[in-house]
Structure formats: C-alpha cells, structure tokens
Design an enzyme around this catalytic site. Sequence first.
Site, PDB file in Angstrom:
ATOM      1  N   PRO A 140      39.112 -31.239 -44.278  1.00  0.00           N
ATOM      2  CA  PRO A 140      39.277 -31.041 -42.835  1.00  0.00           C
ATOM      3  C   PRO A 140      39.090 -32.311 -42.016  1.00  0.00           C
ATOM      4  CG  PRO A 140      37.096 -30.353 -43.506  1.00  0.00           C
ATOM      5  CD  PRO A 140      37.814 -30.765 -44.772  1.00  0.00           C
ATOM      6  N   GLU A 141      38.904 -33.452 -42.648  1.00  0.00           N
ATOM      7  CA  GLU A 141      38.555 -34.672 -41.911  1.00  0.00           C
ATOM      8  C   GLU A 141      39.506 -35.007 -40.757  1.00  0.00           C
ATOM      9  OE1 GLU A 141      36.856 -35.700 -46.083  1.00  0.00           O
ATOM     10  OE2 GLU A 141      38.373 -34.378 -45.205  1.00  0.00           O
ATOM     11  N   PRO A 142      40.846 -34.924 -40.927  1.00  0.00           N
ATOM     12  CA  PRO A 142      41.710 -35.269 -39.791  1.00  0.00           C
ATOM     13  C   PRO A 142      41.441 -34.425 -38.551  1.00  0.00           C
ATOM     14  CG  PRO A 142      42.979 -35.276 -41.810  1.00  0.00           C
ATOM     15  CD  PRO A 142      41.636 -34.711 -42.160  1.00  0.00           C
TER      16      PRO A 142
END
Length: 265
Positions: A140-142
């Site tokens: 989920p980083e973006p």
Amino acid sequence: MIKMSEPIVLVKKHVPLGTIQLNRPEKRNALSRVMIEELEQAFRDLHGEKSVRAIVLTGAGSAFCSGLDLAEMHAAAGEEDSFDRWRDDVVRLRDLYDLMLRFPKPIIAAVNGPAVAGGAGLVLASDFVIASPTATFGFPEPRRGVISGLCAPLLTFRVGGSQAARLLLLAETISAQRAESIGIFQEILPDEKLWARAMEIAKEVALSAAEAIQLTKRMLNETIGETLETFLAAGAAASATSRTTEAAAEGMKAFLEKREPEWPT
C-alpha cells in the site's frame, strides 16, 4: 511488583525447528528500529544452533507484520537529519532482507494475518511460505506517498515482472487465495495448523545434509538471483528519496489521522 514487558521478538527452539515471533500485536507487529535490530540478532543466535535445521517466522496476534512503523517514520520527519534517519532505516531493513536471503537454513514464513509493505518483504525474503486463509499480502505504500523500493526486486524475483507491476502500481492488497495462485504463498492451512506444518517442513529439511541445503540456498539466491543485491541497494536509495517528498509527508500524516490523503498537485 513491577511487571516486566515481553520481548518484542520471541525466540524458541523446538528441534529441528527454531521459532522467531514478532511480538508487537498491539501495533500489528510494525517494524520499529528496535524490532529490526532484534530480528537480526534472533537470526544470528539461531545461525549457530546446529540442532536447528529450519526457522519459522510468524507474528503474534491477528497480523503477521504491517510493515515499517509509520508513527516512528512520521516522528523523524521533523528532525533536521530526517533524510539520514530515513536512509538508515531503509538500509537496516535492506540488511535484514539480505541476512535472510543469505541465511544458511531454510526460513518458513507462517503468515497468520496481513503481511503488507515491509512485512510483505519478510515473506518474500523467506524460502517457504505457508499461510492461513485470513492472511493478506500487498504493497500500500503509494497510497501513503512512498514506494516499495526494497520489495520490488524481491517480488519480481519470486513472481516475475508482470505480476509485480500489477501489485506495485495498483498498490493492491490481495487475498491468501490470490497470493497462492500467483506463487507467493505455497500452502494455505487453518491458522492452528501453521506451526505443525512448519515442524513437518523442518523435519523434511533435516533429512538432507546441512551443507547441501546451505549450498542449494546459496545457488538459488546468489546465482539465479545474482542481481538481487544490486537491485536491493538501488531500491533502498529510491525508498529513502521517496520519503523526502511532499506526498510522503501528506500520506503518512493522513494515515496516522485515519483520513484520505490530499495529494499535492
């Protein structure tokens, strides 16, 4: 009487299996700086235990690992040397993955719940992956304004460029069944059977010569995956840089405030 808190990494031996358990269930086993250091030490401690032929890595509570401790990252954002702190954090995580890849004994990830971001990296740096039906996996980083620089080369090594592109660019979190179908999880078992299955795998490993297993793992990770070390170094640099952006500041703040981010235009 003062009650002593439990260690944040628990290490046990059940020969031929060694167990490493992430033990911050109240934080979904988020990787703090101290936890990463203790994980490294746990692997080093079990390295020299000749009777231990395989390691199971799992999480306490309902999560496997939610990735880097974003509260700790956000706190560092206000420091004058924040970039140096972020770079050091990423390099330390890279070193942990590298230690796992080079570890002479097979590592079994027993994924008992969500394994996302840096926690997904722990799964990818393991040799076997068994998971419960409620386990999830993703990057989920973006959506938090940063990138999965360290995990990208590991993911591509395990499942190929096409699957990696979809997971990374869509910031997807996928089910255990989907993770099994693309080769990230190898077996799905009821949660209560994960440890027993890890013991079975360790016993199967123990039927082979320790030297042969070590050389096989080296062949897989240093020969077939010969570019991994270079790509992990590049990924670490990209990850550290991504944390210096306005998007990263907004993404982490929004996550901690439990709201949707408002991306800079």
